[in-house]
Design a protein around this motif. Structure first.
Motif, PDB file in Angstrom:
ATOM      1  N   GLY A  82      -7.228  -7.318 -51.180  1.00 43.58           N
ATOM      2  CA  GLY A  82      -8.653  -7.585 -51.254  1.00 43.58           C
ATOM      3  C   GLY A  82      -9.488  -6.530 -50.545  1.00 43.58           C
ATOM      4  N   LEU A  83     -10.771  -6.843 -50.406  1.00 46.23           N
ATOM      5  CA  LEU A  83     -11.697  -5.930 -49.745  1.00 46.23           C
ATOM      6  C   LEU A  83     -11.414  -5.899 -48.247  1.00 46.23           C
ATOM      7  N   TRP A  84     -11.406  -4.691 -47.676  1.00 48.51           N
ATOM      8  CA  TRP A  84     -11.216  -4.517 -46.235  1.00 48.51           C
ATOM      9  C   TRP A  84     -11.816  -3.175 -45.861  1.00 48.51           C
ATOM     10  N   VAL A  85     -11.807  -2.851 -44.575  1.00 51.51           N
ATOM     11  CA  VAL A  85     -12.461  -1.607 -44.162  1.00 51.51           C
ATOM     12  C   VAL A  85     -11.891  -0.398 -44.888  1.00 51.51           C
ATOM     13  N   GLY A  86     -10.599  -0.436 -45.214  1.00 54.00           N
ATOM     14  CA  GLY A  86      -9.989   0.701 -45.884  1.00 54.00           C
ATOM     15  C   GLY A  86     -10.600   1.020 -47.225  1.00 54.00           C
ATOM     16  N   LYS A  87     -11.197   0.024 -47.892  1.00 57.20           N
ATOM     17  CA  LYS A  87     -11.847   0.276 -49.189  1.00 57.20           C
ATOM     18  C   LYS A  87     -13.078   1.159 -49.039  1.00 57.20           C
ATOM     19  N   PHE A  88     -13.660   1.170 -47.847  1.00 54.27           N
ATOM     20  CA  PHE A  88     -14.860   1.965 -47.613  1.00 54.27           C
ATOM     21  C   PHE A  88     -14.548   3.316 -46.980  1.00 54.27           C
ATOM     22  N   LEU A  89     -13.273   3.657 -46.937  1.00 58.61           N
ATOM     23  CA  LEU A  89     -12.842   4.924 -46.350  1.00 58.61           C
ATOM     24  C   LEU A  89     -12.148   5.772 -47.409  1.00 58.61           C
ATOM     25  N   LYS A  90     -12.378   7.064 -47.356  1.00 56.40           N
ATOM     26  CA  LYS A  90     -11.649   8.009 -48.195  1.00 56.40           C
ATOM     27  C   LYS A  90     -10.609   8.688 -47.311  1.00 56.40           C
ATOM     28  N   THR A  91      -9.343   8.564 -47.662  1.00 54.08           N
ATOM     29  CA  THR A  91      -8.300   9.239 -46.909  1.00 54.08           C
ATOM     30  C   THR A  91      -8.106  10.616 -47.523  1.00 54.08           C
ATOM     31  N   VAL A  92      -8.558  11.634 -46.813  1.00 54.50           N
ATOM     32  CA  VAL A  92      -8.572  13.001 -47.331  1.00 54.50           C
ATOM     33  C   VAL A  92      -7.608  13.867 -46.520  1.00 54.50           C
ATOM     34  N   THR A  93      -6.945  14.776 -47.201  1.00 51.16           N
ATOM     35  CA  THR A  93      -5.919  15.591 -46.575  1.00 51.16           C
ATOM     36  C   THR A  93      -6.419  17.005 -46.299  1.00 51.16           C
ATOM     37  N   TYR A  94      -5.723  17.700 -45.420  1.00 55.20           N
ATOM     38  CA  TYR A  94      -5.991  19.119 -45.176  1.00 55.20           C
ATOM     39  C   TYR A  94      -4.684  19.818 -44.840  1.00 55.20           C
ATOM     40  N   GLN A  95      -4.689  21.141 -44.942  1.00 55.27           N
ATOM     41  CA  GLN A  95      -3.512  21.939 -44.628  1.00 55.27           C
ATOM     42  C   GLN A  95      -3.943  23.258 -44.001  1.00 55.27           C
ATOM     43  N   GLU A  96      -3.048  23.805 -43.190  1.00 55.64           N
ATOM     44  CA  GLU A  96      -3.327  25.060 -42.497  1.00 55.64           C
ATOM     45  C   GLU A  96      -1.996  25.771 -42.241  1.00 55.64           C
ATOM     46  N   CYS A  97      -1.941  27.093 -42.526  1.00 55.11           N
ATOM     47  CA  CYS A  97      -0.717  27.862 -42.326  1.00 55.11           C
ATOM     48  C   CYS A  97      -1.017  29.117 -41.514  1.00 55.11           C
ATOM     49  N   ASP A  98      -0.105  29.489 -40.633  1.00 55.69           N
ATOM     50  CA  ASP A  98      -0.247  30.792 -39.992  1.00 55.69           C
ATOM     51  C   ASP A  98       0.345  31.844 -40.930  1.00 55.69           C
ATOM     52  N   PRO A  99       0.144  33.134 -40.675  1.00 56.81           N
ATOM     53  CA  PRO A  99       0.579  34.178 -41.613  1.00 56.81           C
ATOM     54  C   PRO A  99       2.064  34.125 -41.969  1.00 56.81           C
ATOM     55  N   ALA A 100       2.925  33.942 -40.981  1.00 52.84           N
ATOM     56  CA  ALA A 100       4.360  33.931 -41.286  1.00 52.84           C
ATOM     57  C   ALA A 100       4.712  32.755 -42.193  1.00 52.84           C
ATOM     58  N   ALA A 101       4.164  31.577 -41.911  1.00 50.90           N
ATOM     59  CA  ALA A 101       4.439  30.416 -42.747  1.00 50.90           C
ATOM     60  C   ALA A 101       3.905  30.621 -44.154  1.00 50.90           C
ATOM     61  N   SER A 102       2.711  31.211 -44.289  1.00 51.05           N
ATOM     62  CA  SER A 102       2.129  31.459 -45.604  1.00 51.05           C
ATOM     63  C   SER A 102       3.013  32.384 -46.425  1.00 51.05           C
ATOM     64  N   ALA A 103       3.572  33.415 -45.785  1.00 50.21           N
ATOM     65  CA  ALA A 103       4.449  34.340 -46.507  1.00 50.21           C
ATOM     66  C   ALA A 103       5.726  33.642 -46.975  1.00 50.21           C
ATOM     67  N   ARG A 104       6.305  32.792 -46.139  1.00 51.61           N
ATOM     68  CA  ARG A 104       7.525  32.077 -46.518  1.00 51.61           C
ATOM     69  C   ARG A 104       7.262  31.125 -47.683  1.00 51.61           C
ATOM     70  N   ILE A 105       6.191  30.335 -47.538  1.00 48.83           N
ATOM     71  CA  ILE A 105       5.872  29.357 -48.582  1.00 48.83           C
ATOM     72  C   ILE A 105       5.453  30.055 -49.867  1.00 48.83           C
ATOM     73  N   GLY A 106       4.736  31.174 -49.743  1.00 50.13           N
ATOM     74  CA  GLY A 106       4.230  31.888 -50.910  1.00 50.13           C
ATOM     75  C   GLY A 106       5.322  32.341 -51.851  1.00 50.13           C
ATOM     76  N   GLU A 107       6.434  32.812 -51.307  1.00 52.26           N
ATOM     77  CA  GLU A 107       7.534  33.259 -52.157  1.00 52.26           C
ATOM     78  C   GLU A 107       8.084  32.107 -52.992  1.00 52.26           C
ATOM     79  N   ILE A 108       8.287  30.964 -52.347  1.00 52.64           N
ATOM     80  CA  ILE A 108       8.828  29.795 -53.053  1.00 52.64           C
ATOM     81  C   ILE A 108       7.820  29.253 -54.051  1.00 52.64           C
ATOM     82  N   CYS A 109       6.570  29.157 -53.620  1.00 52.01           N
ATOM     83  CA  CYS A 109       5.542  28.576 -54.492  1.00 52.01           C
ATOM     84  C   CYS A 109       5.308  29.441 -55.723  1.00 52.01           C
ATOM     85  N   ALA A 110       5.350  30.764 -55.568  1.00 52.42           N
ATOM     86  CA  ALA A 110       5.158  31.654 -56.719  1.00 52.42           C
ATOM     87  C   ALA A 110       6.243  31.424 -57.764  1.00 52.42           C
TER      88      ALA A 110
END
Length: 444
Positions: free
Chosen positions: A389-417
């Motif tokens: 039913g209706l509760w406080v959570g219905k009036f909230l948007k759960t939004v995500t974020y992400q942040e990478c340092d340069p070394a992590a971005s390079a590692r993830i970038g190879e796999i993601c590409a």
């Protein structure tokens, strides 16, 4: 197989198995699809408000409610005048009931925490719970002025942190409904409009010259209001698709037939199509409850509604044990489920499909509707299978974020590409490649 002692609605075969699958002939249940005439009328009203704004709202209010004030929005002085008409006892009771709702809503909000985790070196992921900016709350009127709905929608939104709440309610006998206005004011509404029906819901959702559009609609209403919310969903968020209220009582030989009957009729009085069902593990209790219902209808002031609702949508099912009762209750997936048995908490551990659960004869649906603190805006028509039913959570948007340092971005970038190219998204892949080239030195 469950024995059916009463299933009066035409077309109901009365067959339910342990798996909970019901069979019926002759169309939808009380909470079925919208009437095509309702759909068409609502679409026409929404279209008029969308095209002509305040002018259409004024014409529609005059037509449906014979209400055409200079301004639909109440001034501070008008709100104060309404509050002054309400007795001190009523105001004290309103404050007490709203405080219960507020306390529980704030406890729910406190249980929701923002998250940030480092999933691997240099990678930080998180989510935040952000309140919706603007909410429109509809508070029904008519035969049953739903003053408790002010707390359930307005106050819960405020507990979630919503900055601005617009509240609308229809006039009563050609004037603002003083008690409802007082409830809206106490709940914390930022604007109060005496405006009813589809025109109110449409005005809040699409906006007019004098009503700024909202992001989310909350609150119960009749079939037309429910259909308006259905048609506007997507353009704005909504709390629930709501149909006629429902009650299911699960009872054993320890239950009091007078309480069983009173609780079933207490919800049947909501409307002519309000389903009320009893699942009993004891034949004596079931038959005593049936007799008690007939007795209570003789003196119930709302028997003109509750009687036909019970006649047409009342059901009594006799089952062999509590396991069968639980399976059948989950198959119903009703809005309100009362457990009047020797061990009610066994059902708390067992049931999975309900809007709100009421454990033991010390509580009742009316408590949840008005005073105890849980929210009374609940799923109907089987929606408890997939939502609460209706509760406080219905009036909230759960939004995500992400942040990478340069070394992590390079590692993830190879796999993601490589993943992107498997899906033939070359543009995606190149957005990874540029980071790999830029940050490659950080890997050393």
């Amino acid at each position: 197989m469950a024995e059916v002692l009463k299933a009066a609605r035409d077309g109901w075969t009365g067959a339910r198995t342990r798996s909970g699958r019901a069979t019926s002939e002759g169309g939808d249940r009380a909470n079925g699809a919208s009437d095509p005439a309702v759909v068409a009328t609502v679409a026409e009203i929404i279209g008029a408000v969308r095209e002509r704004g305040d002018a259409a709202v004024r014409e529609l209010s005059a037509r449906f409610d014979r209400w055409e004030p200079e301004s639909f929005r109440l001034t501070t002085e008008q709100i104060d005048a309404c509050v002054a008409q309400v007795s001190e006892q009523a105001l004290a009771d309103l404050r007490w009931c709203q405080e219960q709702v507020r306390a529980f809503a704030l406890a729910q909000r406190a249980s929701l925490h923002d998250v940030e985790v480092e999933t691997q070196p240099g990678v930080r992921l998180g989510h935040r719970h952000v309140p919706i900016a603007r909410v429109g709350a509809y508070i029904p009127g008519g035969r049953y002025p739903m003053i408790a709905s002010a707390a359930m929608s307005i106050l819960t939104a405020k507990a979630a942190g919503v900055e601005h709440v617009i509240a609308c309610t229809p006039p009563l006998d050609g004037a603002p409904p003083a008690l409802t206005v007082a409830a809206m004011q106490l709940a914390g509404a930022d604007e109060i409009h005496v405006l009813g029906g589809v025109q109110a819901v449409a005005a809040m959702a699409v906006g007019t010259e004098t009503i700024e559009r909202v992001d989310f609609l909350a609150g119960p209403g009749n079939a037309y209001v429910a259909e308006a919310k259905r048609q506007l969903f997507g353009e704005v968020g909504i709390d629930l698709f709501a149909g006629p209220t429902e009650i299911l009582v699960v009872a054993d030989e320890t239950a009091d037939p007078e309480i069983v009957a009173a609780d079933l009729l207490g919800q049947a009085e909501h409307g002519l199509t309000s389903p009320a069902a009893l699942i009993a593990t004891d034949a004596g209790l079931a038959r005593a409850a049936l007799a008690e219902i007939e007795r209570q209808l003789q003196t119930l002031p709302t028997a003109d509604v509750a009687g036909p609702a019970w006649r047409d949508y009342g059901e009594v099912h006799l089952v062999g044990d509590r396991e069968e009762a639980a399976a059948l209750a989950d198959a119903f997936a009703y809005e309100h489920v009362e457990i009047l048995t020797a061990e009610p908490r066994w059902f708390l551990d067992t049931l999975r499909q309900y809007g709100a659960l009421f454990l033991g004869e010390g509580t009742t649906v009316a408590y949840g509707d008005k005073a105890i603190g849980t929210n009374h805006v609940l799923p109907t028509a089987g929606a408890a299978r997939y939502t609460g039913g209706l509760w406080v959570g219905k009036f909230l948007k759960t939004v995500t974020y992400q942040e990478c340092d340069p070394a992590a971005s390079a590692r993830i970038g190879e796999i993601c590409a490589r993943q992107c190219r498997l899906e033939h998204f070359e543009g995606h892949a190149r957005s990874c490649d540029v980071r790999v080239r830029k940050y490659a030195g950080a890997l050393v």
